[in-house]
Each structure stands twice: as C-alpha cells, then as structure tokens.
Enzyme design. Structure first.
Site, PDB file in Angstrom:
ATOM      1  N   TYR A  16     -29.914  61.906 -29.708  1.00 57.45           N
ATOM      2  CA  TYR A  16     -30.011  60.963 -29.445  1.00 57.45           C
ATOM      3  C   TYR A  16     -30.052  60.223 -28.160  1.00 57.45           C
ATOM      4  O   TYR A  16     -31.769  59.543 -27.973  1.00 57.45           O
ATOM      5  CB  TYR A  16     -28.660  59.767 -30.371  1.00 57.45           C
ATOM      6  CG  TYR A  16     -29.337  58.273 -30.469  1.00 57.45           C
ATOM      7  CD1 TYR A  16     -29.469  57.987 -31.415  1.00 57.45           C
ATOM      8  CD2 TYR A  16     -29.091  57.945 -30.007  1.00 57.45           C
ATOM      9  CE1 TYR A  16     -30.258  56.964 -32.484  1.00 57.45           C
ATOM     10  CE2 TYR A  16     -29.179  55.922 -29.811  1.00 57.45           C
ATOM     11  CZ  TYR A  16     -29.913  55.921 -31.260  1.00 57.45           C
ATOM     12  OH  TYR A  16     -30.399  54.435 -31.484  1.00 57.45           O
ATOM     13  N   PHE A  68     -59.226  44.817 -34.277  1.00 55.31           N
ATOM     14  CA  PHE A  68     -59.267  45.586 -35.535  1.00 55.31           C
ATOM     15  C   PHE A  68     -58.695  44.763 -36.680  1.00 55.31           C
ATOM     16  O   PHE A  68     -58.072  43.918 -36.457  1.00 55.31           O
ATOM     17  CB  PHE A  68     -58.322  46.612 -35.225  1.00 55.31           C
ATOM     18  CG  PHE A  68     -58.443  48.514 -36.088  1.00 55.31           C
ATOM     19  CD1 PHE A  68     -58.834  48.364 -37.006  1.00 55.31           C
ATOM     20  CD2 PHE A  68     -56.908  48.528 -36.215  1.00 55.31           C
ATOM     21  CE1 PHE A  68     -58.359  49.503 -38.228  1.00 55.31           C
ATOM     22  CE2 PHE A  68     -56.357  49.101 -37.843  1.00 55.31           C
ATOM     23  CZ  PHE A  68     -57.460  49.823 -38.427  1.00 55.31           C
ATOM     24  N   THR A  69     -57.847  45.306 -38.050  1.00 56.80           N
ATOM     25  CA  THR A  69     -57.944  44.155 -39.411  1.00 56.80           C
ATOM     26  C   THR A  69     -55.857  44.168 -38.923  1.00 56.80           C
ATOM     27  O   THR A  69     -55.437  43.443 -38.542  1.00 56.80           O
ATOM     28  CB  THR A  69     -57.044  45.153 -40.731  1.00 56.80           C
ATOM     29  OG1 THR A  69     -57.435  46.468 -39.772  1.00 56.80           O
ATOM     30  CG2 THR A  69     -59.104  45.316 -40.734  1.00 56.80           C
ATOM     31  N   ASP A 159     -56.779  49.766 -26.281  1.00 52.65           N
ATOM     32  CA  ASP A 159     -56.042  50.348 -27.627  1.00 52.65           C
ATOM     33  C   ASP A 159     -57.194  51.653 -27.363  1.00 52.65           C
ATOM     34  O   ASP A 159     -57.991  51.733 -27.861  1.00 52.65           O
ATOM     35  CB  ASP A 159     -56.835  49.382 -28.680  1.00 52.65           C
ATOM     36  CG  ASP A 159     -56.634  50.244 -30.138  1.00 52.65           C
ATOM     37  OD1 ASP A 159     -55.394  51.299 -29.959  1.00 52.65           O
ATOM     38  OD2 ASP A 159     -56.886  49.298 -31.256  1.00 52.65           O
ATOM     39  N   LYS A 202     -54.176  59.158 -34.380  1.00 51.23           N
ATOM     40  CA  LYS A 202     -55.865  59.819 -33.836  1.00 51.23           C
ATOM     41  C   LYS A 202     -56.631  59.881 -33.130  1.00 51.23           C
ATOM     42  O   LYS A 202     -56.452  61.292 -32.265  1.00 51.23           O
ATOM     43  CB  LYS A 202     -56.219  58.062 -34.544  1.00 51.23           C
ATOM     44  CG  LYS A 202     -56.260  57.371 -35.725  1.00 51.23           C
ATOM     45  CD  LYS A 202     -57.499  56.290 -34.861  1.00 51.23           C
ATOM     46  CE  LYS A 202     -57.151  55.342 -36.529  1.00 51.23           C
ATOM     47  NZ  LYS A 202     -55.638  55.011 -36.801  1.00 51.23           N
ATOM     48  N   ARG A 325     -64.751  49.141 -44.985  1.00 54.00           N
ATOM     49  CA  ARG A 325     -64.955  48.076 -43.858  1.00 54.00           C
ATOM     50  C   ARG A 325     -65.826  47.659 -43.510  1.00 54.00           C
ATOM     51  O   ARG A 325     -67.137  46.882 -42.807  1.00 54.00           O
ATOM     52  CB  ARG A 325     -64.638  49.263 -42.756  1.00 54.00           C
ATOM     53  CG  ARG A 325     -63.557  50.620 -42.829  1.00 54.00           C
ATOM     54  CD  ARG A 325     -62.761  50.039 -41.679  1.00 54.00           C
ATOM     55  NE  ARG A 325     -62.181  49.060 -42.688  1.00 54.00           N
ATOM     56  CZ  ARG A 325     -60.756  49.285 -41.939  1.00 54.00           C
ATOM     57  NH1 ARG A 325     -60.254  49.763 -41.046  1.00 54.00           N
ATOM     58  NH2 ARG A 325     -60.006  48.815 -43.044  1.00 54.00           N
ATOM     59  N   PHE A 391     -56.943  44.540 -48.042  1.00 49.32           N
ATOM     60  CA  PHE A 391     -57.331  45.477 -48.285  1.00 49.32           C
ATOM     61  C   PHE A 391     -56.422  45.893 -48.704  1.00 49.32           C
ATOM     62  O   PHE A 391     -56.737  47.585 -49.859  1.00 49.32           O
ATOM     63  CB  PHE A 391     -58.495  45.798 -47.230  1.00 49.32           C
ATOM     64  CG  PHE A 391     -57.706  46.213 -46.265  1.00 49.32           C
ATOM     65  CD1 PHE A 391     -57.387  47.409 -45.672  1.00 49.32           C
ATOM     66  CD2 PHE A 391     -57.507  45.023 -44.890  1.00 49.32           C
ATOM     67  CE1 PHE A 391     -57.174  47.302 -43.636  1.00 49.32           C
ATOM     68  CE2 PHE A 391     -57.257  45.560 -43.690  1.00 49.32           C
ATOM     69  CZ  PHE A 391     -57.012  46.947 -43.650  1.00 49.32           C
TER      70      PHE A 391
END
Length: 536
Positions: A16, A68-69, A159, A202, A325, A391
């Site tokens: 931990y 970005f969303t 990002d 990604k 998109r 969405f």
C-alpha cells in the site's frame, strides 16, 4: 498491450505504501518528462478533475487550441469557461496543412488583452485535437505559446493523451525534429510545459493516468485531492498490475517503430477512402480515420445529428463501431439551445497493435457500399437526453423508418451475409452462395492477420489460417437468424482460431501476402460451430 507489458504485470508489488511498482512508474515519468512531482490517477478525466478543481475559479477562462468533452465539462463544473483559439486552418476539413492543431497565438494575446491575465486559469494545449480529426500540434507553435505564457505569467498545461501520434507527426512532418530521437522530442515538449497530464489508455496502452507538475507549490495544492478522489499517492486508483504495464508502455512509446503503426494504418484508410471520393478529414491525423458526416450525409440536417446517424448506419451495414464526434458530443446551453459543432465526424479509431490491414480493407468496403446508398440514411433524435455528457449514455431513435430501408437494401445486395466477394474473384472462381449459411461456396479463406493482405477483400470472415474452415463474423451469416456477434475492439469480431500456424500481426500496410488455402465445403463440425456462434 505488448507481451512485455503483460509480463511486467506478473511482478507487481502490492504494498500500500512504499510500493516498488509505483517507484518504477515515478522514475520512468521523471526520466521521460523531466518533472519532479508526480500524481497518479485512475484515468485521464480524473486528472482533469484535479487540475480543474485546483486551478479553475468561478469566472475564470481557459484558452485552448480545442476542447475535449470531459475537459470542458470539468472546467464548466468549476465555474470557468472555455475559449477555443485554434488557428483558422484547423477547421478546414480538407487541407495539406501538416499541423492543423496549432493554437492561434495572436488570438491568445487578444484574449489576455481583453480579459486580463488574472482571469486566465491556465492555457491548455491538446496534443492531437481529438474532436476535429486528431490533428497534431507543431513544436514551433508550442514554443510560441510558451513565449506568450511567459510574457503574461500564465501556466501552460499540456494534455499528452494523444502524444504518441503527435510525436510521430513531429518526427516525420517538422524539419526541426527530423534528426531528433523520440525521447529528445518528448523532452523538448516537456521542457516547455508547467503541467502534463494524460490518459494511459492512449499514452502507454494501459488503464490509468498521471499528472506531472513542475512547481512544488502547485503540486502540494493538487496532492490532497488524490487520496480524496483516487486512492493513496502510490497508486491513485490504479491496480499495481496496470501501473507495471503503464511503466513498460511509456518506455515503448519512445520507440519510433511502435508509435508509427497506428498513423500508417490510419493514413492508408484515409487515402483509400479519399481515392474513392468518400469525404474524410485530410491530412490523416492520429487516433483514427475521421469521416466527414456533413458531406457524407449532406441531406441530413445538423440538428438531427448527422454524425450519429452515420455511425448507426455504418454499424448496421458492417458491424463496425465508430464514434460520433459532433453536435451530439456537445452540451446544451443553459437556456436549452443547442450549439452546433464545427464539424460532424465519425471517428474510426485504430489503436496500434490491434487491427490488421485486411480488417481495414473490410471496413473500407462497407463504407464504400454505404456511400453508394447514403440517401437512404436519415437523422436521429434524443428520446432520453442526460444533462451532463449526454453522448455517453443518452438514447436516440431514428426520425423515420430509414434503418429498415437500409437493412432492406443491404439484404437485396448481400442476402443474409456480410460477405461479398469482389467481382474479379466471382468471375475467376465462379463463386456462388451457399443457401444454408449465406456463405459463398468455394470461397478462398482470407487472411485477417499476417502481412495484412486478403485474397478476397472485405469479405468479413474470420479465417482459419492454420487450414481450418473460414467462419462468418456475425450471426447474420448463418441461416439469417440472430443479431451480430458481440463486437470486439471496434465492432468486428475477428481473428483466426488458436493454432501453431496462427499468422502474425502486420507491421506495414504496404506489405501484403495472401493465405491461399481454399475451403471447398463445410464439415459437419464447422457447421455446428457456426450455429453455436450465431446463438451467442
């Protein structure tokens, strides 16, 4: 994941506190990005939550090349607003411009002059603009943005979720980067930034994420939110096995051969669709091939979600799942009005080390058929519309019976099978339909892996490259009953059965070879297997 990533998961340290597994990740991130302070998180939007909670205040503004969303949702939730200042060429759907993701630095200067630097929460640059075709950002532009931030005392947040593809484009498209290694390009980017965060789905091909911070005071402000929302500082909501896989995946991202596979396949698909006159975003970007639904379905009004309708139609015609998109991915304004998106795109994502060239050819064949029958496709309307990120889990219905008409046309052309031999193959082999399973009797087995070639393109079959029978990919192929099989990675269930001669994945879309084994008839065992698959 690669075999090295899977192997690394077996040596994870589940302590931990003081976990050696986390120490390895921390060391790797410091080595790659050169930032001292690291915060783990369970995924990219968790990073956005922490960054927004600490840096966004009511009334503040976040300039960015494109939103970005989930990024926009977190900023708005914390009382801020987004200003998109992408360069005008970034919104051109067809172009030869290599870096359409670049920020308009002059617009950034005007924004600061109008509102004052004190209202700017931070400046965000997304490496690979997800919502407008995965278009990359040049190193030169990032340097200009950094200079503007220095002039006004602004924090630059990067990002890096789609950084792998962006690195490939920098290496191949920007003269200043051609003689640099991928590691050297990465460090040049990182040295320009104050904060870097990413989604490991990604960047690193795992599950998780991280925030890398240069300033200790800013790190201390963020640190308390990790145990509050994510978990302890040595895992941040990730399993230790995923952390081990991420550590290896980040190292593999520094390999030019590895990061080149996705963009090469995407470029092949874009070029082939463009050659056939099918509207796509050019030049090819990262993440996937993006079909321009505004031109593809120019008869469908944008408020009827043309990109969503095209994604639905493509799934009906092929079993291939694409991602809308466009306007559907936007949020309604507080007064209930619906802002229309700059673009209506269907993203056909192609993650590296997943698809083979024959699968890409199959998708191209289905898209081509849909293009020829595009006038049958109509719009969609919400029947259940959530207020936040609609969405993700909203529900829609067609505005007419266009889906039934599309299915009727499909059956008229293909019967009950997703398989169609090219005309050249039908002429040479005298292919005929097998009424029992909608199969072409005497059809040659196509190779869906190996060097990527296919003797019968776009047939939509899962072949046995070890000499076994080729089986239909969906339940529609057998006796006309049952829905498509559960989709695997993008909507098409693929892959030869396990065996010693199973083909290897393709490395380059330019090299093809053919599996020339034929399947003159089905054995009783193969027919039973097909029936079982259809019943799933």
């Amino acid at each position: 994941m690669s075999d090295r990533q899977v192997a690394a998961m077996m040596v994870a340290d589940d302590s931990y506190a003081g976990s050696a597994t986390y120490t390895r990740l921390e060391t790797r991130l410091r080595e790659i990005f050169g930032m001292e302070f690291i915060l783990p998180a369970h995924q990219g939007r968790a990073c956005e939550n922490i960054v927004s909670q600490v840096m966004v205040t009511p009334g503040s503004i976040v300039p960015m090349n494109y939103h970005f969303t989930t990024t926009k949702a977190h900023i708005v939730l914390n009382g801020g607003s987004v200003e998109e200042i992408i360069h005008a060429r970034g919104l051109e759907v067809t172009s030869d411009e290599p870096f359409k993701g670049d920020m308009d630095v002059a617009a950034l200067e005007r924004l600061v002059a109008e509102h004052g630097a004190e209202r700017i929460a931070f400046v965000r640059v997304e490496a690979g603009t997800n919502l407008i075709g995965g278009q990359p950002v040049s190193l030169a532009n990032l340097q200009e943005v950094r200079a503007a931030c220095d002039r006004h005392g602004l924090t630059l947040v990067y990002d890096a979720s789609l950084m792998a593809d962006n690195l490939y484009f920098l290496k191949t498209r920007e003269a200043a980067c051609r003689d640099l290694s991928i590691r050297e390009i990465t460090r040049k980017i990182a040295d320009l930034c104050d904060v870097i965060y990413f989604s490991a789905r990604k960047l690193g091909c795992a599950r998780g994420g991280a925030i890398c911070v240069r300033d200790e005071a800013l790190y201390n402000r963020m640190r308390g939110l990790v145990p509050l929302y994510e978990g302890f500082l040595t895992y941040g909501g990730m399993s230790v096995r995923e952390i081990e896989a991420l550590t290896v995946g980040l190292d593999e991202t520094m390999d030019e051969d590895m990061i080149s596979q996705g963009p090469q396949f995407i470029a092949y698909m874009v070029d082939e669709l463009d050659r056939r006159g099918i509207p796509v975003i050019t030049p090819a970007g990262g993440l996937g091939c993006h079909i321009d639904a505004m031109r593809f379905l120019d008869h469908v009004p944008q408020p009827q979600y043309s990109a969503g309708a095209l994604a639905s139609a493509l799934y009906i015609a092929s079993g291939v799942r694409g991602m809308e998109r466009g306007t559907m991915s936007e949020q309604r304004a507080p007064d209930g009005t619906e802002p229309l998106a700059n673009m209506e795109l269907v993203r056909l994502a192609m993650p590296r080390r997943v698809f083979t060239l024959s699968q890409v050819k199959y998708a191209i064949d289905r898209i081509d058929w849909l293009w020829q029958n595009r006038r049958l496709v109509g719009g969609l309307t919400f029947v259940e519309e959530p207020e936040i990120l609609r969405f993700f889990y909203g529900r829609l219905a067609p505005v007419s019976d266009w889906q039934q008409k599309l299915v009727a046309k499909f059956r008229a052309d293909f019967g009950d099978s997703l398989w169609r031999a090219p005309a050249s193959v039908r002429r040479k082999t005298g292919v005929r339909r097998d009424a029992r399973c909608g199969r072409a009797a005497g059809a040659p087995a196509a190779r869906l892996s190996g060097q990527g070639g296919s003797q019968a393109e776009g047939q939509g079959r899962s072949p046995g490259c070890d000499g076994s029978e080729a089986l239909p990919l969906t339940g529609q192929g057998c006796q006309g009953r049952g829905p498509p099989l559960p989709a695997a990675r993008g909507g098409v269930k693929v892959g030869p059965p396990a065996g010693r001669n199973r083909c290897n994945a393709s490395r380059s879309p330019s090299r093809t070879s053919f599996c020339r084994r034929s399947t003159p008839s089905w054995s009783a065992r193969a027919r039973r297997t097909a029936r079982r698959r259809c019943a799933i």
